[in-house]
Structures are given as structure tokens and as C-alpha cells.
Design a protein around this motif. Structure first.
Motif, PDB file in Angstrom:
ATOM      1  N   GLU A 120      -0.543   9.275  -8.946  1.00 16.48           N
ATOM      2  CA  GLU A 120      -0.566  10.578  -9.770  1.00 16.48           C
ATOM      3  C   GLU A 120      -1.192  10.391 -11.097  1.00 16.48           C
ATOM      4  N   ARG A 121      -0.732   9.468 -11.974  1.00 15.46           N
ATOM      5  CA  ARG A 121      -1.210   9.162 -13.343  1.00 15.46           C
ATOM      6  C   ARG A 121      -2.643   8.486 -13.258  1.00 15.46           C
ATOM      7  N   ALA A 122      -3.057   7.963 -12.487  1.00 14.42           N
ATOM      8  CA  ALA A 122      -4.495   7.083 -12.322  1.00 14.42           C
ATOM      9  C   ALA A 122      -5.730   8.291 -12.110  1.00 14.42           C
ATOM     10  N   ASP A 123      -6.679   7.989 -12.931  1.00 13.07           N
ATOM     11  CA  ASP A 123      -8.093   8.657 -12.735  1.00 13.07           C
ATOM     12  C   ASP A 123      -8.812   8.178 -11.451  1.00 13.07           C
ATOM     13  N   GLY A 124      -8.514   6.720 -11.465  1.00 12.72           N
ATOM     14  CA  GLY A 124      -9.411   6.074 -10.278  1.00 12.72           C
ATOM     15  C   GLY A 124      -8.337   5.306  -9.615  1.00 12.72           C
ATOM     16  N   VAL A 125      -8.675   4.963  -8.297  1.00 15.04           N
ATOM     17  CA  VAL A 125      -7.717   4.245  -7.360  1.00 15.04           C
ATOM     18  C   VAL A 125      -8.844   3.175  -6.742  1.00 15.04           C
ATOM     19  N   VAL A 126      -8.376   1.772  -6.831  1.00 14.21           N
ATOM     20  CA  VAL A 126      -8.974   0.699  -5.962  1.00 14.21           C
ATOM     21  C   VAL A 126      -8.141   0.456  -4.800  1.00 14.21           C
ATOM     22  N   VAL A 127      -8.701   0.676  -3.581  1.00 11.91           N
ATOM     23  CA  VAL A 127      -7.810   0.284  -2.659  1.00 11.91           C
ATOM     24  C   VAL A 127      -8.459  -0.981  -1.997  1.00 11.91           C
ATOM     25  N   GLY A 128      -7.652  -2.028  -1.983  1.00 15.23           N
ATOM     26  CA  GLY A 128      -8.068  -3.308  -1.098  1.00 15.23           C
ATOM     27  C   GLY A 128      -7.042  -3.807  -0.058  1.00 15.23           C
ATOM     28  N   THR A 129      -7.687  -3.844   1.079  1.00 20.84           N
ATOM     29  CA  THR A 129      -6.970  -4.220   2.122  1.00 20.84           C
ATOM     30  C   THR A 129      -7.675  -5.694   3.027  1.00 20.84           C
ATOM     31  N   PRO A 130      -6.617  -6.339   3.666  1.00 23.93           N
ATOM     32  CA  PRO A 130      -7.397  -7.222   4.601  1.00 23.93           C
ATOM     33  C   PRO A 130      -7.436  -6.387   5.891  1.00 23.93           C
ATOM     34  N   VAL A 131      -8.358  -6.911   6.725  1.00 23.27           N
ATOM     35  CA  VAL A 131      -8.625  -6.264   7.954  1.00 23.27           C
ATOM     36  C   VAL A 131      -8.102  -6.925   9.193  1.00 23.27           C
ATOM     37  N   TYR A 132      -7.009  -6.055   9.781  1.00 22.20           N
ATOM     38  CA  TYR A 132      -6.456  -6.728  11.122  1.00 22.20           C
ATOM     39  C   TYR A 132      -6.800  -5.777  12.197  1.00 22.20           C
ATOM     40  N   LYS A 133      -7.237  -6.347  13.327  1.00 15.76           N
ATOM     41  CA  LYS A 133      -7.396  -5.428  14.455  1.00 15.76           C
ATOM     42  C   LYS A 133      -8.273  -4.215  14.266  1.00 15.76           C
ATOM     43  N   ALA A 134      -9.455  -4.768  13.264  1.00 13.51           N
ATOM     44  CA  ALA A 134     -10.520  -3.673  12.984  1.00 13.51           C
ATOM     45  C   ALA A 134     -10.085  -2.589  12.095  1.00 13.51           C
ATOM     46  N   ALA A 135      -8.889  -2.724  11.520  1.00 11.34           N
ATOM     47  CA  ALA A 135      -8.198  -1.483  10.485  1.00 11.34           C
ATOM     48  C   ALA A 135      -7.649  -2.211   9.461  1.00 11.34           C
ATOM     49  N   TYR A 136      -7.405  -1.132   8.438  1.00  4.97           N
ATOM     50  CA  TYR A 136      -6.494  -1.641   7.073  1.00  4.97           C
ATOM     51  C   TYR A 136      -5.351  -1.980   7.661  1.00  4.97           C
ATOM     52  N   SER A 137      -4.507  -2.684   6.828  1.00  5.23           N
ATOM     53  CA  SER A 137      -3.179  -3.207   7.005  1.00  5.23           C
ATOM     54  C   SER A 137      -2.217  -2.289   7.297  1.00  5.23           C
ATOM     55  N   GLY A 138      -1.087  -2.466   8.078  1.00  6.47           N
ATOM     56  CA  GLY A 138      -0.311  -1.598   8.249  1.00  6.47           C
ATOM     57  C   GLY A 138       0.702  -1.389   7.010  1.00  6.47           C
ATOM     58  N   LEU A 139       0.657  -2.512   6.279  1.00  4.87           N
ATOM     59  CA  LEU A 139       1.455  -2.514   5.064  1.00  4.87           C
ATOM     60  C   LEU A 139       0.800  -1.485   4.166  1.00  4.87           C
ATOM     61  N   LEU A 140      -0.412  -1.233   4.118  1.00  3.46           N
ATOM     62  CA  LEU A 140      -1.060  -0.214   3.282  1.00  3.46           C
ATOM     63  C   LEU A 140      -0.627   1.061   3.754  1.00  3.46           C
ATOM     64  N   LYS A 141      -1.021   1.164   5.257  1.00  2.79           N
ATOM     65  CA  LYS A 141      -0.699   2.455   5.972  1.00  2.79           C
ATOM     66  C   LYS A 141       0.776   2.947   5.424  1.00  2.79           C
ATOM     67  N   SER A 142       1.684   2.168   5.539  1.00  2.00           N
ATOM     68  CA  SER A 142       2.858   2.504   5.267  1.00  2.00           C
ATOM     69  C   SER A 142       3.156   3.067   3.752  1.00  2.00           C
ATOM     70  N   LEU A 143       2.482   2.662   2.847  1.00  3.19           N
ATOM     71  CA  LEU A 143       2.482   3.287   1.347  1.00  3.19           C
ATOM     72  C   LEU A 143       1.842   4.591   1.643  1.00  3.19           C
ATOM     73  N   LEU A 144       0.510   4.610   2.214  1.00  4.71           N
ATOM     74  CA  LEU A 144      -0.339   5.798   2.172  1.00  4.71           C
ATOM     75  C   LEU A 144       0.484   6.907   2.818  1.00  4.71           C
ATOM     76  N   ASP A 145       1.378   6.588   3.896  1.00  2.00           N
ATOM     77  CA  ASP A 145       2.019   7.528   4.689  1.00  2.00           C
ATOM     78  C   ASP A 145       3.195   8.010   3.818  1.00  2.00           C
ATOM     79  N   LEU A 146       3.585   7.452   2.841  1.00  2.00           N
ATOM     80  CA  LEU A 146       4.835   8.026   1.778  1.00  2.00           C
ATOM     81  C   LEU A 146       4.221   8.884   0.761  1.00  2.00           C
ATOM     82  N   LEU A 147       2.864   8.773   0.377  1.00  2.00           N
ATOM     83  CA  LEU A 147       2.380   9.468  -0.680  1.00  2.00           C
ATOM     84  C   LEU A 147       2.305  11.066  -0.277  1.00  2.00           C
ATOM     85  N   PRO A 148       2.261  12.045  -1.207  1.00  2.00           N
ATOM     86  CA  PRO A 148       2.068  13.366  -0.799  1.00  2.00           C
ATOM     87  C   PRO A 148       0.570  13.528  -0.219  1.00  2.00           C
TER      88      PRO A 148
END
Length: 185
Positions: free
Chosen positions: A66-94
Motif C-alpha cells: 500500500e505504501r509503495a509507489d511502484g512494485v518490482v515483482v520477480g519470480t522464477p518460472v516453474y511449470k510455465a508460470a510464476y512461483s506458487g510462493l508468489l501466488k500465495s502472497l498475491l492471494d492474500l493482498l486486497p
């Protein structure tokens, strides 16, 4: 200048993805931005996997977004998609956690077969979260990222140049200085 949250979605402590983000964080800091690193792997697994929206560290991570003006999102690619770990955080954000924000998506992977993971897997999620401006991202091959004996990241020249360009475009979109820094900087 802008406040930037730099999120690594890699589950590995020895991650090239995280090292790459910290390398680019230095470039953005040199351009006058305040950069806050966030390695999702350091958040409590029970809170991430149990979807504990009220866990203090999840609340703190959401506040950083919420505080950030910009966001850099970095992920390794597994099974042609972003990481499940990243997804778990994105799912918890508003739902619209990225509204009003400029976002730079980055991915690393072992094969060019996964180069479209940013555009077909990550970008739609970032867009659905309300990102105002998603700048062109970049996919970097693992072979272009090596770790020196001192622990520093060494980026192959072609990849370093491309990463410098996308990082500088992101910085400019946030109102960063236009001075060109060395690609290895």
C-alpha cells in the motif's frame, strides 16, 4: 523520488531471482528511489498457506504494498508460470492492492520456452489487481546469472543491458532521474 517495493517470489535462499532483484534495487536506489526488499520466503509459511489475512507479518506485507509507489515483482518460472510462493502472497493482498501503482514484472528460468510466462501468467494477475501501469518486463535465463566467489551477482552483458533498459523505463515511469548508469551498476 518514489518508494519501491521489490518482491522476490523465489522459495530458495540461494535464489538467482532474489540476487537479481537486489542487484536492480541498487540501480534504482542510485537513481534516487527508496527501495524496500521483500523476500516472500521469509514470511511465515503457515500464514501464507493457511490464508491468514490477520497474521501480523501478512498485514505488514500488505502495508508495504500500500505504501509503495511502484512494485518490482520477480519470480522464477516453474511449470510455465510464476512461483506458487508468489501466488500465495498475491492471494492474500486486497483485490486492488496495486491500484495507482507502476509495476515491473521480472522472471528467471532455465529455458526460453518460458519467456512468455510474464505476459501470459503474471501480467494478467497484476492487471486484475489494479496496477495502473505495468511496464514491459524481462525474462532472464538462469545461465545469464552467475554468482561470484564474493557472493556478488554477475549478469551476462546482453542480459545486463536489457535489464538496465527495463529498470530505467520503470524508474522514469516513477519520475526517476534520467541519468544513464552503467549497465553493471
Amino acid at each position: 523520488m518514489a518508494t519501491i517495493l521489490s518482491i522476490s517470489g523465489s522459495p530458495s535462499a540461494a535464489s538467482r531471482t532474489a540476487r537479481l532483484l537486489r542487484h536492480l534495487d541498487n540501480r534504482l536506489t542510485a537513481q534516487g528511489h527508496e527501495v524496500i526488499p521483500l523476500d516472500v520466503r521469509t514470511l511465515p509459511a503457515d500464514a501464507l498457506l493457511g490464508a491468514d489475512f490477520r497474521h501480523p507479518e501478512i498485514i505488514q506485507a500488505a502495508a508495504l504494498v500500500e505504501r509503495a509507489d511502484g512494485v518490482v515483482v520477480g519470480t522464477p518460472v516453474y511449470k510455465a508460470a510464476y512461483s506458487g510462493l508468489l501466488k500465495s502472497l498475491l492471494d492474500l493482498l486486497p483485490q486492488y492492492a496495486l491500484a495507482g501503482k507502476t509495476v515491473l514484472p521480472l522472471a528467471t528460468g532455465g529455458s526460453t520456452a518460458h519467456v512468455l510466462a510474464i505476459d501470459y501468467a503474471l501480467r494478467p494477475v497484476l492487471s486484475s489487481m489494479g496496477a495502473t501501469h505495468i511496464v514491459p518486463g524481462w525474462f532472464t535465463l538462469d545461465k545469464d546469472l552467475t554468482v561470484g566467489v564474493d557472493g556478488s551477482l554477475i549478469v551476462a552483458p546482453g542480459a545486463a543491458e536489457a535489464l538496465a533498459q527495463v529498470t530505467d523505463q520503470f524508474s522514469l515511469a516513477l519520475g526517476g532521474r534520467t541519468t544513464v548508469l552503467a549497465a553493471t551498476g
